[in-house]
Design a protein around this motif. Sequence first.
Motif, PDB file in Angstrom:
ATOM      1  N   PRO A   1      26.947  35.169  47.954  1.00 44.67           N
ATOM      2  CA  PRO A   1      27.376  36.102  49.011  1.00 44.67           C
ATOM      3  C   PRO A   1      28.689  35.703  49.663  1.00 44.67           C
ATOM      4  O   PRO A   1      29.495  36.572  50.027  1.00 44.67           O
ATOM      5  CB  PRO A   1      26.215  36.040  50.014  1.00 44.67           C
ATOM      6  N   TYR A   2      28.932  34.415  49.792  1.00 44.95           N
ATOM      7  CA  TYR A   2      30.195  33.923  50.351  1.00 44.95           C
ATOM      8  C   TYR A   2      31.363  34.294  49.446  1.00 44.95           C
ATOM      9  O   TYR A   2      32.407  34.766  49.908  1.00 44.95           O
ATOM     10  CB  TYR A   2      30.079  32.401  50.528  1.00 44.95           C
ATOM     11  N   ILE A   3      31.191  34.118  48.135  1.00 41.66           N
ATOM     12  CA  ILE A   3      32.265  34.451  47.199  1.00 41.66           C
ATOM     13  C   ILE A   3      32.494  35.957  47.171  1.00 41.66           C
ATOM     14  O   ILE A   3      33.643  36.422  47.102  1.00 41.66           O
ATOM     15  CB  ILE A   3      31.939  33.910  45.797  1.00 41.66           C
ATOM     16  N   ARG A   4      31.422  36.734  47.243  1.00 42.50           N
ATOM     17  CA  ARG A   4      31.597  38.181  47.283  1.00 42.50           C
ATOM     18  C   ARG A   4      32.354  38.607  48.543  1.00 42.50           C
ATOM     19  O   ARG A   4      33.148  39.554  48.502  1.00 42.50           O
ATOM     20  CB  ARG A   4      30.236  38.878  47.189  1.00 42.50           C
ATOM     21  N   TRP A   5      32.132  37.907  49.642  1.00 38.99           N
ATOM     22  CA  TRP A   5      32.901  38.168  50.862  1.00 38.99           C
ATOM     23  C   TRP A   5      34.392  37.915  50.619  1.00 38.99           C
ATOM     24  O   TRP A   5      35.239  38.720  51.024  1.00 38.99           O
ATOM     25  CB  TRP A   5      32.380  37.290  52.004  1.00 38.99           C
ATOM     26  N   ILE A   6      34.712  36.812  49.938  1.00 36.37           N
ATOM     27  CA  ILE A   6      36.117  36.540  49.631  1.00 36.37           C
ATOM     28  C   ILE A   6      36.694  37.652  48.763  1.00 36.37           C
ATOM     29  O   ILE A   6      37.808  38.125  48.988  1.00 36.37           O
ATOM     30  CB  ILE A   6      36.276  35.177  48.932  1.00 36.37           C
ATOM     31  N   CYS A   7      35.938  38.095  47.769  1.00 36.97           N
ATOM     32  CA  CYS A   7      36.429  39.151  46.881  1.00 36.97           C
ATOM     33  C   CYS A   7      36.663  40.456  47.652  1.00 36.97           C
ATOM     34  O   CYS A   7      37.693  41.126  47.463  1.00 36.97           O
ATOM     35  CB  CYS A   7      35.447  39.387  45.740  1.00 36.97           C
TER      36      CYS A   7
END
Length: 387
Positions: free
Chosen positions: A145-151
């Motif tokens: 979820p953190y990486i999807r936030w960055i994306c």
Amino acid sequence: MDSPSPSSRARVLILCFSPLERDARVLRQIDTLSADFAVTTCGYGPPPRAGIEHVRLPDGLTAWKLDRPLVIARRFRRAYWKQESVVAAWKALQGREFDVILADDVETVPLALALRPKAGVHADLHEYSPRLKEDLLPWRLFVAPYIRWICRTAVAAATSVTTVSEGLAREYEREFGFRTDVLTNAAPYQDRRPAPVQSPVRMVHSGAAMPKRQLEVMIEAAMAVERDAPGSVVFDLYLTPNHPAYVQELRELAAGSAGAVRVLDPVPHADLPAALAAYDVGLFACPDTTFSLEHALPNKFFDYVQARLAIAISPSPEMVALLERHDLGVRSAQMSASSFADALRSLTPERIAHFKQSADRAARALSSEEEMPKLTAIVRRILEGAA
């Protein structure tokens, strides 16, 4: 101050949280862009290229040392700006101005945007980061979820985006809506000719020693072929010790081959082309346990082409497409030792010689000299858009 015209020496920062001197993709970026632009690099380790300004991050920092309570609480922005690598790079780059920043992989993109380059940010995504370790439940629950936030918030705001294969590009567009161009991991062109097939046939694999890659599949397959026809093959693996305990496990497995399989130390990047050219067949069996692995199109595939080797792979769609388009070798029906052994058994000396000739014909088209001008064109478009 206006952005420079594309014909001047625009200032380009290549930002990457890795030891740059060992990162083949980043080294190609440096070599390509420094021909036309004033390049600065920022990352770990010593200067990756002589004559290029380098901002070295302190040794020992961890790029993915996340604050667990903040990530669990979904306070992703706070978690990002607490990362020690991000903090160190932010401090080291203060007071510097750049026209374009090339942000390598997702973790550098928010920082690149915050540094406010005059023309824009290009995000180069080496993997499909939201599903990089999806085989691990804690990673899926908390890191993804953190990486999807960055994306969603950073990569989507970049001026342009590239990744390494068509499958990854399609998935980025499907999930996040931004267009992603493809910039493969093609290796520099090597001016060499295919060597005669040897007896025993010499097979090779080079790469990282990570358990998730299931390198034992290739070892067990080679051992099966050797048992069927003693003295017919030798197989060397040049492995970087990402997981030393795993390297030891592979050495113990190879010890049962009576010398037919050897697990060796890695070859320096500059020496790799010549080392690979001493073999006949390049091997890569890649599991599809994560989306990124399923759609892998790695450096080693292109290294094998430039070494003029026949290639044996597992049924990974991105590699299979190039293998079949250029008639470069064989693929196994499944990702298993028995299936991979069957593929290796089909490689007669005559077929290996044929595939080596195919590699020679394809070497120019599958070289970085053909691929990397795309990156120069991308940077020029960013500069033109801001002029």
